[in-house]
Design a protein around this motif. Sequence first.
Motif, PDB file in Angstrom:
ATOM      1  N   ILE A   1      44.857  37.135  54.080  1.00  0.00           N
ATOM      2  CA  ILE A   1      43.521  37.245  53.500  1.00  0.00           C
ATOM      3  C   ILE A   1      42.571  36.468  54.394  1.00  0.00           C
ATOM      4  CG2 ILE A   1      42.045  36.690  51.541  1.00  0.00           C
ATOM      5  CD1 ILE A   1      44.369  37.115  49.687  1.00  0.00           C
TER       6      ILE A   1
ATOM      7  N   PRO B   1      40.405  46.165  45.006  1.00  0.00           N
ATOM      8  CA  PRO B   1      40.317  44.922  45.790  1.00  0.00           C
ATOM      9  C   PRO B   1      38.955  44.779  46.458  1.00  0.00           C
ATOM     10  CG  PRO B   1      42.327  46.154  46.292  1.00  0.00           C
ATOM     11  CD  PRO B   1      41.446  47.064  45.503  1.00  0.00           C
ATOM     12  N   SER B   2      38.766  43.649  47.113  1.00  0.00           N
ATOM     13  CA  SER B   2      37.491  43.366  47.777  1.00  0.00           C
ATOM     14  C   SER B   2      37.112  44.421  48.801  1.00  0.00           C
ATOM     15  CB  SER B   2      37.558  42.011  48.487  1.00  0.00           C
ATOM     16  OG  SER B   2      37.773  40.963  47.593  1.00  0.00           O
TER      17      SER B   2
ATOM     18  N   LEU C   1      43.388  41.739  54.382  1.00  0.00           N
ATOM     19  CA  LEU C   1      42.284  42.011  53.461  1.00  0.00           C
ATOM     20  C   LEU C   1      41.148  41.044  53.735  1.00  0.00           C
ATOM     21  CD1 LEU C   1      41.149  43.426  50.886  1.00  0.00           C
ATOM     22  CD2 LEU C   1      42.302  41.640  49.552  1.00  0.00           C
TER      23      LEU C   1
ATOM     24  N   ARG D   1      38.441  38.989  52.353  1.00  0.00           N
ATOM     25  CA  ARG D   1      38.249  38.463  50.998  1.00  0.00           C
ATOM     26  C   ARG D   1      36.894  38.810  50.407  1.00  0.00           C
ATOM     27  NH1 ARG D   1      38.950  33.403  52.103  1.00  0.00           N
ATOM     28  NH2 ARG D   1      41.114  33.195  51.394  1.00  0.00           N
TER      29      ARG D   1
ATOM     30  N   ASN E   1      43.030  41.753  44.222  1.00  0.00           N
ATOM     31  CA  ASN E   1      43.443  41.426  45.594  1.00  0.00           C
ATOM     32  C   ASN E   1      44.920  41.054  45.667  1.00  0.00           C
ATOM     33  OD1 ASN E   1      40.810  41.841  46.388  1.00  0.00           O
ATOM     34  ND2 ASN E   1      40.314  39.676  46.670  1.00  0.00           N
TER      35      ASN E   1
ATOM     36  N   GLU F   1      43.442  32.201  44.097  1.00  0.00           N
ATOM     37  CA  GLU F   1      44.450  33.014  44.789  1.00  0.00           C
ATOM     38  C   GLU F   1      45.836  32.409  44.650  1.00  0.00           C
ATOM     39  OE1 GLU F   1      41.614  34.736  48.411  1.00  0.00           O
ATOM     40  OE2 GLU F   1      43.153  33.245  48.842  1.00  0.00           O
TER      41      GLU F   1
END
Length: 290
Positions: free
Chosen positions: A9, A35-36, A52, A54, A71, A193
């Motif tokens: 991330i 997700p983002s 990913l 964030r 996420n 997270e």
Amino acid sequence: MAQAKIGIIGGSGLYKMEALKDVEEVQIDTPFGSPSDAVILGTLEGTRVAFLARHDRNHTLLPSELPFRANIYAMKSLGVEYLISASAVGSLKEEAKPLDMVVPDQFIDRTKDRISTFFGEGIVAHITFGDPVCGALAKVLGDAIASLNLPDVTLHRGGTYICMEGPAFSTKAESFLYRSWGATVIGMTNLTEAKLAREAEIAYATLALVTDYDCWHSDHDSVTVEMVIANLHKNAVNAQKAIQETVRRLSKNPPHSEAHSALKYAILTPLDKVPQATKDKLDLLLQKYS
């Protein structure tokens, strides 16, 4: 769906991984929304990884707006077992200077507006969280950083990350309070997270990238936006080197992590008493124990 055992991330300044090869974007729908951003699957050091951004690749999401559950669930759905989370932070200690890297082993929660569990709606689970970071993964990450001898970067193994709500930064009174608690760095994202990754039985470690000193420091008032942005870019370059070396080491020798069985004794509700809709929603997490 394609699989990846290692997830990454990227935080502020780290919106993509330049070294990724054979890249494909995957749109993932989860029971907790999207997700983002699209998850980027690619090959790094011969290993498939999932990346990913964030805050979205264009940095459109405030810390409090992040779809944390989506996420982490998306990473779990791809088969991620080890998650490296890079994050821009402010320093609360003189020795943790801008451009340094900190691999924290503790968190303090100062958030207030976030859902930080997958559970509820008829099922109760209490994970142990005394050691919120996977020590085995943190060691691999720290060893990887140490081996690189990055210029202008000092590695700090261990330390406490204060996770604040944001988006405003701390007052000076808060900053001095956090220093009195012995905290090392301050950020706005990683504790949430870490909690969700533990519930998802994913080993989690934070790569905290210092951009500047928090407002307790006498030099803070001279810090400009341009200086912070420049440090973000330098941190992003260094972070990619650190992550690449960590992935190389992980792929050769993935460590045992207690996080991988975090739910074994955590679920208190008999699964036959859990509403079917909830069981369906959490099937990815519960199927191992059904």
